[in-house]
Design a protein around this motif. Sequence first.
Motif, mmCIF file in Angstrom:
data_model
loop_
_atom_site.group_PDB
_atom_site.id
_atom_site.type_symbol
_atom_site.label_atom_id
_atom_site.label_comp_id
_atom_site.label_asym_id
_atom_site.label_seq_id
_atom_site.Cartn_x
_atom_site.Cartn_y
_atom_site.Cartn_z
ATOM 1 N N VAL A 189 -7.539 -3.939 -4.162
ATOM 2 C CA VAL A 189 -7.147 -4.635 -5.205
ATOM 3 C C VAL A 189 -6.506 -5.781 -4.959
ATOM 4 C CG1 VAL A 189 -6.227 -4.695 -7.648
ATOM 5 C CG2 VAL A 189 -7.416 -2.629 -6.696
ATOM 6 N N ALA A 190 -5.310 -5.557 -4.112
ATOM 7 C CA ALA A 190 -4.355 -6.613 -3.843
ATOM 8 C C ALA A 190 -4.973 -7.865 -3.143
ATOM 9 C CB ALA A 190 -3.353 -6.041 -3.013
ATOM 10 N N ARG A 191 -6.001 -7.595 -2.186
ATOM 11 C CA ARG A 191 -6.571 -8.452 -1.333
ATOM 12 C C ARG A 191 -7.552 -9.432 -2.224
ATOM 13 N NH1 ARG A 191 -6.960 -4.040 2.263
ATOM 14 N NH2 ARG A 191 -8.921 -3.451 1.599
ATOM 15 N N ASP A 232 -4.689 2.371 0.593
ATOM 16 C CA ASP A 232 -5.778 1.758 0.829
ATOM 17 C C ASP A 232 -6.573 1.253 -0.655
ATOM 18 O OD1 ASP A 232 -7.225 1.420 3.385
ATOM 19 O OD2 ASP A 232 -8.517 3.303 3.103
ATOM 20 N N CYS A 233 -6.232 2.282 -1.431
ATOM 21 C CA CYS A 233 -7.080 1.979 -2.943
ATOM 22 C C CYS A 233 -6.128 0.620 -3.413
ATOM 23 C CB CYS A 233 -6.655 3.111 -3.767
ATOM 24 S SG CYS A 233 -7.108 2.921 -5.482
ATOM 25 N N SER A 246 3.613 -7.906 -7.199
ATOM 26 C CA SER A 246 4.566 -8.144 -8.414
ATOM 27 C C SER A 246 3.400 -7.755 -9.945
ATOM 28 C CB SER A 246 4.703 -9.600 -8.759
ATOM 29 O OG SER A 246 3.711 -10.512 -8.500
ATOM 30 N N PHE A 247 2.222 -7.529 -9.511
ATOM 31 C CA PHE A 247 1.420 -7.148 -10.663
ATOM 32 C C PHE A 247 1.187 -5.817 -10.640
ATOM 33 C CE2 PHE A 247 -1.066 -7.739 -6.568
ATOM 34 C CZ PHE A 247 -1.785 -6.406 -6.541
ATOM 35 N N LEU A 248 1.876 -4.956 -10.095
ATOM 36 C CA LEU A 248 1.703 -3.744 -9.844
ATOM 37 C C LEU A 248 2.771 -2.807 -10.622
ATOM 38 C CD1 LEU A 248 0.152 -1.142 -8.709
ATOM 39 C CD2 LEU A 248 1.616 -0.995 -7.008
ATOM 40 N N LYS A 249 2.464 -2.154 -11.841
ATOM 41 C CA LYS A 249 3.367 -1.421 -12.549
ATOM 42 C C LYS A 249 3.253 -0.001 -12.429
ATOM 43 C CE LYS A 249 3.778 -5.220 -16.006
ATOM 44 N NZ LYS A 249 3.443 -5.566 -17.516
#
Length: 341
Positions: free
Chosen positions: A30-32, A25-26, A63-66
């Motif tokens: 952000v992704a949306r 959910d968290c 792809s923006f998530l590390k």
Amino acid sequence: MTHFENRPWLSVLIPIYNVAEFLEDCIDSVARQWIEGVEVLVLDDASTDNSEEIILQLTGRYSFLKSYRHELNRGVSAARNSLLKYASGEYIWFLDSDDFILPNALHEIQSQLKSKEPDILMFDYIMVSEDIAALTATESSGHHIATLDVTGKQALLANKARILMGMLRKRRFQTWARISRYELWNSGLTFPEGKYFEDLFCVPELVFSAERFAYCRLALIAYRERSSSIVQSPDVKKVADLLAAACSVLDLWSRSNYPLNRKIQLVHIRFCAITFINGMKMLKKSGLNTEDNRQMLRDFWFKSLDLNIFQLIICFMSNGRFGTLIRFLRHMYGPIRLRVK
């Protein structure tokens, strides 16, 4: 705004520990609304549930998530401090992994940062129930909480003492309710490891280091009221940390000889008194509100503020805060019984 073309303009930093139920959910919130130039960094603080498995799925999806991981559980302060070392954005936003951001939050943040170029951007939030879904939530889905007490419509402020006063009056020091320049953290400021209520220890120093502030009255984040939160599972250590954090709010300001008028000092004493009341309520909820515990915390409170009971009474009476004084004395010394002959 400087440097945006060479580095992310925002780093969203999310410490994670045993929040599998809320994690997707968290991140999805952000992704949306993801915008180019936003990096999202998560750190698993050695979770024992399936948070790590969910993180692997999410990093494959976005792809923006590390992602990073602590081999041993070290607490939220250590997780945040580690995330700061990996961050490269011009601005920093800490987000708790059981909360989520509201629609259009990132667009609003980008607009505010570009137009005002503050060192710290503050904003409001909503409180929502534990079971609400981020996908359908809006600003009207929960109770709106203002994080700053300021008069008029002024949105850009430069008086840091006024900012501190507004925060003390609202009693809102959450790190996730503000976005700050990376340089403020890069000067050596860290979260205190091994302590609860780390935001209250840290945010006053963050404000002291800044010069330009902007305040957005919109709610940009949803805070879940969870039954397993620190406040809902109190003990003496947690209450002691809460009182220590509240009493230390002005420490750096005093050590640096920053000119704080008598009014803000009185507001701080009242803030500390209300914090003591809330701490005693926390202990009562867990059956730990004994006279020994109350005396220990009472002695610590007076010593930390360099006050005695007579100075405290004069302080409250001179400012017409008789009701707060009575409540404070009742929680500090137990029930007050007036004998009438």
